[in-house]
Design an enzyme around this catalytic site. Structure first.
Site, PDB file in Angstrom:
ATOM      1  N   GLU A 117       0.851  -1.194   0.000  1.00 45.10           N
ATOM      2  CA  GLU A 117       0.000   0.000   0.000  1.00 45.10           C
ATOM      3  C   GLU A 117       0.888   1.245   0.000  1.00 45.10           C
ATOM      4  O   GLU A 117       1.799   1.350   0.822  1.00 45.10           O
ATOM      5  CB  GLU A 117      -0.884  -0.025   1.252  1.00 45.10           C
ATOM      6  CG  GLU A 117      -1.484   1.293   1.655  1.00 45.10           C
ATOM      7  CD  GLU A 117      -1.996   1.303   3.091  1.00 45.10           C
ATOM      8  OE1 GLU A 117      -2.204   2.398   3.624  1.00 45.10           O
ATOM      9  OE2 GLU A 117      -2.163   0.220   3.685  1.00 45.10           O
ATOM     10  N   THR A 169      -4.684   5.633   2.938  1.00 47.53           N
ATOM     11  CA  THR A 169      -5.159   6.936   3.409  1.00 47.53           C
ATOM     12  C   THR A 169      -6.092   7.566   2.371  1.00 47.53           C
ATOM     13  O   THR A 169      -6.005   8.745   2.049  1.00 47.53           O
ATOM     14  CB  THR A 169      -3.994   7.904   3.742  1.00 47.53           C
ATOM     15  OG1 THR A 169      -2.914   7.161   4.339  1.00 47.53           O
ATOM     16  CG2 THR A 169      -4.437   8.960   4.746  1.00 47.53           C
ATOM     17  N   LYS A 207      -9.856  -3.087   8.612  1.00 51.24           N
ATOM     18  CA  LYS A 207      -8.533  -2.813   9.166  1.00 51.24           C
ATOM     19  C   LYS A 207      -8.716  -2.374  10.606  1.00 51.24           C
ATOM     20  O   LYS A 207      -9.159  -1.253  10.858  1.00 51.24           O
ATOM     21  CB  LYS A 207      -7.870  -1.713   8.333  1.00 51.24           C
ATOM     22  CG  LYS A 207      -6.514  -1.284   8.825  1.00 51.24           C
ATOM     23  CD  LYS A 207      -5.932  -0.169   7.963  1.00 51.24           C
ATOM     24  CE  LYS A 207      -6.292   1.196   8.486  1.00 51.24           C
ATOM     25  NZ  LYS A 207      -5.565   2.277   7.788  1.00 51.24           N
TER      26      LYS A 207
END
Length: 209
Positions: free
Chosen positions: A37, A66, A125
């Protein structure tokens, strides 16, 4: 995400330079970590994702992290991201899901986890995982056994086995894995060593099941 559960690890690159971030990602792929990521807080994050996609090995995935807004999700898809990650329950979840991108959605409570899945998340998550520990994850999974949880946030090498045993399908690893590797002066040799150590934990925990 089959590849995520198979590999057991997501590397989180939050760097200071797009080229260094891309170089770190390629090293991780070489070492066998197949999901990486690139946080959008990295300068030139979309360009880094584009660069990685052009060199992506077979079976490897690059995503955007993000991701906060619908616009972020659209820009991530345009750059070639194959999945997105959010820090919380945001408008980007249904936006990314609508684009066909798997979403790893940040949540901390049972209510947030259920909300994230309702909005289209592929997995939750648990963030910040280190603030609560493996026992908290185990407690969450009691009433929510069908939700795949990824433990993210301050999960170090010593903590990793406990989160797997508590039921995490994978771990998201930022600084404990990446360290300074996504900076111009980063040490890629040390990154290789840490990657091998975390991969060994995955192998050991799989063998113990």
């Amino acid at each position: 995400m089959t590849e995520l559960t198979r590999s057991g690890l997501v590397a989180i690159i939050r760097g200071t330079d797009r080229d260094a971030a891309a170089a770190a990602a390629l090293v991780l792929f070489e070492e066998g970590i197949s999901c990486v990521e690139i946080a959008l807080t990295t300068p030139g994050a979309f360009e880094a994702i584009e660069k990685i996609r052009r060199q992506l090995p077979d079976g490897a995935w690059v995503g955007a992290g993000t991701v906060l807004t619908a616009a972020d999700a659209m820009d991530a898809a345009a750059a070639g991201a194959q999945f997105v990650v959010t820090p919380g329950v945001t408008e980007s979840i249904p936006a990314a899901a609508g684009l066909g991108l798997p979403v790893l959605a940040g949540a901390f409570t049972a209510t947030e986890a259920m909300d994230a899945m309702t909005r289209g998340a592929s997995a939750v998550k648990l963030f910040p995982a280190s603030a609560a520990g493996p026992g908290y994850l185990s407690a969450l999974r009691g009433p929510l056994p069908s939700i795949p949880f990824i433990a993210v946030g301050g999960v170090g090498l010593a903590d990793a086995p406990g989160f797997f045993r508590a039921g995490a399908v994978a771990l998201g690893l930022g600084s404990p894995l990446v360290g300074d590797a996504a900076t111009p002066a980063g040490n890629l040799a040390s990154l290789r060593t840490r990657a091998r150590q975390f991969i060994q934990v995955v192998i050991d925990e799989a063998a113990a099941r």
